[in-house]
Design a protein around this motif. Sequence first.
Motif, PDB file in Angstrom:
ATOM      1  N   CYS A 118      -7.739  -1.625  -4.413  1.00  0.00           N
ATOM      2  CA  CYS A 118      -7.580  -1.268  -3.658  1.00  0.00           C
ATOM      3  C   CYS A 118      -8.028  -1.610  -1.892  1.00  0.00           C
ATOM      4  CB  CYS A 118      -7.662   0.414  -3.259  1.00  0.00           C
ATOM      5  SG  CYS A 118      -6.907   1.631  -1.673  1.00  0.00           S
ATOM      6  N   TYR A 124      -2.188  -1.615  -5.793  1.00  0.00           N
ATOM      7  CA  TYR A 124      -3.792  -1.645  -5.734  1.00  0.00           C
ATOM      8  C   TYR A 124      -4.226  -0.732  -7.083  1.00  0.00           C
ATOM      9  CZ  TYR A 124      -2.217  -4.465  -1.548  1.00  0.00           C
ATOM     10  OH  TYR A 124      -2.331  -5.551  -0.684  1.00  0.00           O
ATOM     11  N   PHE A 137      -7.719   0.041   1.044  1.00  0.00           N
ATOM     12  CA  PHE A 137      -9.446   0.769   1.457  1.00  0.00           C
ATOM     13  C   PHE A 137     -10.696   1.063   1.236  1.00  0.00           C
ATOM     14  CE2 PHE A 137      -5.493   2.786   2.363  1.00  0.00           C
ATOM     15  CZ  PHE A 137      -5.373   3.600   3.935  1.00  0.00           C
ATOM     16  N   TYR A 183      -0.605   9.071  -4.544  1.00  0.00           N
ATOM     17  CA  TYR A 183      -0.055   7.903  -4.110  1.00  0.00           C
ATOM     18  C   TYR A 183      -0.127   6.582  -5.006  1.00  0.00           C
ATOM     19  CZ  TYR A 183       1.473   9.455   0.608  1.00  0.00           C
ATOM     20  OH  TYR A 183       2.101  10.308   1.986  1.00  0.00           O
ATOM     21  N   CYS A 184      -1.623   6.982  -5.240  1.00  0.00           N
ATOM     22  CA  CYS A 184      -2.214   5.886  -6.189  1.00  0.00           C
ATOM     23  C   CYS A 184      -1.283   5.647  -7.052  1.00  0.00           C
ATOM     24  CB  CYS A 184      -4.208   6.055  -6.474  1.00  0.00           C
ATOM     25  SG  CYS A 184      -4.331   6.645  -4.271  1.00  0.00           S
ATOM     26  N   GLY A 186     -10.029   4.637  -0.980  1.00  0.00           N
ATOM     27  CA  GLY A 186      -9.014   4.982  -1.499  1.00  0.00           C
ATOM     28  C   GLY A 186      -9.650   6.399  -2.167  1.00  0.00           C
ATOM     29  N   CYS A 206       1.450   2.802  -7.000  1.00  0.00           N
ATOM     30  CA  CYS A 206       0.569   1.505  -5.909  1.00  0.00           C
ATOM     31  C   CYS A 206       0.368   0.615  -6.611  1.00  0.00           C
ATOM     32  CB  CYS A 206      -0.356   2.114  -5.040  1.00  0.00           C
ATOM     33  SG  CYS A 206      -1.218   0.946  -4.063  1.00  0.00           S
ATOM     34  N   MET A 231       0.855  -1.180  -0.325  1.00  0.00           N
ATOM     35  CA  MET A 231      -0.070   0.554   0.175  1.00  0.00           C
ATOM     36  C   MET A 231       0.902   1.203   0.104  1.00  0.00           C
ATOM     37  SD  MET A 231      -2.501  -0.825   3.030  1.00  0.00           S
ATOM     38  CE  MET A 231      -3.641  -0.103   2.968  1.00  0.00           C
ATOM     39  N   ALA A 232       1.010   2.210  -0.824  1.00  0.00           N
ATOM     40  CA  ALA A 232       2.002   2.981  -1.107  1.00  0.00           C
ATOM     41  C   ALA A 232       1.608   3.857  -0.773  1.00  0.00           C
ATOM     42  CB  ALA A 232       1.502   3.950  -2.579  1.00  0.00           C
ATOM     43  N   CYS A 233       0.472   4.417   0.247  1.00  0.00           N
ATOM     44  CA  CYS A 233       0.247   5.075   1.147  1.00  0.00           C
ATOM     45  C   CYS A 233       1.035   5.007   2.371  1.00  0.00           C
ATOM     46  CB  CYS A 233      -0.961   6.065   0.688  1.00  0.00           C
ATOM     47  SG  CYS A 233      -1.961   4.049   1.066  1.00  0.00           S
ATOM     48  N   VAL A 281      -6.963   1.708  -7.315  1.00  0.00           N
ATOM     49  CA  VAL A 281      -7.804   2.759  -5.896  1.00  0.00           C
ATOM     50  C   VAL A 281      -9.456   2.587  -6.902  1.00  0.00           C
ATOM     51  CG1 VAL A 281      -7.247   4.541  -7.778  1.00  0.00           C
ATOM     52  CG2 VAL A 281      -7.615   4.615  -5.423  1.00  0.00           C
ATOM     53  N   ILE A 336      -7.760   9.170  -0.558  1.00  0.00           N
ATOM     54  CA  ILE A 336      -6.466   9.852  -0.683  1.00  0.00           C
ATOM     55  C   ILE A 336      -5.658   9.422  -2.322  1.00  0.00           C
ATOM     56  CG2 ILE A 336      -4.317   8.034  -0.166  1.00  0.00           C
ATOM     57  CD1 ILE A 336      -5.738   6.317   2.109  1.00  0.00           C
TER      58      ILE A 336
HETATM   59 FE1  SF4 Z   1      -3.440   4.338  -0.841  1.00  0.00          FE
HETATM   60 FE2  SF4 Z   1      -5.472   2.453  -1.878  1.00  0.00          FE
HETATM   61 FE3  SF4 Z   1      -4.028   4.121  -3.155  1.00  0.00          FE
HETATM   62 FE4  SF4 Z   1      -2.269   2.438  -2.892  1.00  0.00          FE
HETATM   63  S1  SF4 Z   1      -4.556   2.790  -3.904  1.00  0.00           S
HETATM   64  S2  SF4 Z   1      -2.086   4.311  -2.034  1.00  0.00           S
HETATM   65  S3  SF4 Z   1      -3.558   1.380  -1.194  1.00  0.00           S
HETATM   66  S4  SF4 Z   1      -5.405   4.545  -1.885  1.00  0.00           S
END
Ligand code: SF4
Length: 526
Positions: free
Chosen positions: A461, A450, A463, A444-445, A435, A448, A355-357, A452, A438
Amino acid sequence: MTSSARTGGTLRLVLGDQISESLSALSDLDPQTDVVLMAEVRDEATYVRHHKQKIAMIFAAMRGHAGRLAAKGVSVRYVRIDDEANSHSIVGEMQRALEASGCERIVLTECGEWRLAEALRAFAAEAAVPVEIREDQRFICSHARFRNWASDRRQLRMEYFYREMRRDTGLLMDGSEPAGGQWNYDAENRKGLPKGLRPPVRARTPPNPQTLAAIADVGRLFPDHFGDLDAFGWPTTPDEAEAVLDAFLTTILPGFGDWQDAMATGEPWMWHGLISTALNIGLLDPLDTCRRAEAIYREGRAPLNAVEGFIRQILGWREFVRGIYWLKMPEYGLRNALGADRNLPWFFWSGKTDMACVADTVESTRRNAYAHHIQRLMVTGNLAMLLGVDPDQVDDWYMTVFADAFDWVEMPNTRGMATFADGGIVGSKPYAASGAYIHRMSDYCGGCRYDVKGRTGEAACPFNRLYWGFLERNRAVLSGNPRLAMPYRTLAGFGEERRKALLAEAESTRLALGAGPAEHTPASPG
Ligand code: SF4
Ligand code: FAD
Ligand code: DLZ
């Protein structure tokens, strides 16, 4: 800096977060007869395994303060962490100091954590000499003022408290009206960072020789505590703190409002003040800090949304959470309104997650003993709440990892604002978010693993996979909350089968992330 016997004198205790010459315990100090006691003790350094930078900052600040007092002719009994006779508790050191000094009374300023306040009260009740515990006047709102404000209210809301504080202090007031006609400019303070805009480069405080010595001591004596020492950059003297505040007010504050909620990869500071450590240990005064920010606005050097937003954090949130803490403890520390009972996943400590965040937030936390407010609230706090982590474990993590962590401010933010464990005392609804939040507020996403946009399945994601299941799981406590009417209507529209599937999706995500049922509160690792 040692003391000789002072018959008739007063022993005055100064704790590691009481580094203020204006401390009430020192107000009537007589250098001819009195002794100031300062003690570096293991009990305080290890009741949680504080980030190494926090301990180093406190020891350096204590040593510097003792030196400045001594230079003014004050007799200081300073007990170092490696002193062989050290009893390693504050109460033990008071007893030793009393015997050695011959002082006939003790004066101290109330301390900032219930745990130690109780121990000091018990000591005062049994002590062989009179012990006077004075109010800590380094806050803008006294206990009596807060109790008075809270007494006739069904709900305690920061916004209304803040308005009273504005009236009391005259900060950002034009006569009886708020400057600019509005109390709160938060609606203008929710901008995500546009592509290409980077936050200003921040100069940290280079460690002075005394700080370097404290860093070395901590590296040697507390090697198994969380966090790195290499990037230490906290002010430990009033002059250094003043320089940090001055740099912030003159160059960074104008952007504070617009980008207050933004996050960016590898950018730990954004437009934040980096002053919480200095405020919390007494190197900066909160009211003076607010007045200086107001002056910047009045001189036309920063816009109102920035200055109001900044002042609200200190005059509003900081004073409000402190008021709540002392109003509600000790019961507050047991609250678990959502019955959260899961373990804190290991990656909160290691940062090892896809999870990059979360990885970026934990990395900043380990390296700097700092994460900014939105990372604390919407990344780690939000995740801990969606996972249903036991609030004791969440509290332990926040107390351990940040250099500015003290119970009175950490606990209402964690149990209240971030995880809703207090059931709605600090905030009117949980700050639960998928997500999408964020994604909107950060870059971040994009980096990542995942997706989002994904809702379910291993690639989606986490979240998102947790969000609806969180609402469904906590329906009994949360569905009556008018501020959650909309998501609960959406959930109702999903139908029973889909709701069950969302619960199962959230449960498999909790287990996959390592938030299994909690059997015990694990000790925080190094
Ligand atoms: Fe965080 Fe989800 Fe975005 Fe990844 S995809 S950075 S876990 S909010
Ligand atoms: P800025 O963003 O520049 O804000 C200026 C000042 O306003 C801060 O220095 C701080 O004194 C005050 N402030 C801002 N928000 C809050 C708040 N919610 N509560 C109290 N004061 C506030 N703050 C701590 O000082 N110690 C903590 O242990 C702590 N734990 C937190 C835990 C969680 C889960 C959350 C969501 C917030 C927590 N905060 C805590 C509040 C806030 O995140 C930090 O004060 C802030 O990040 C400190 O960085 P700064 O000085 O750059 O703040
Ligand atoms: C946080 C801290 C640490 C790490 N060490 C000491 C110490 O050795 N001596 C001391 O007087 N205070 C220390 N502190 C700060 C105290 O924990 C703090 O004063 C209380 O928790 C009350 O807020």
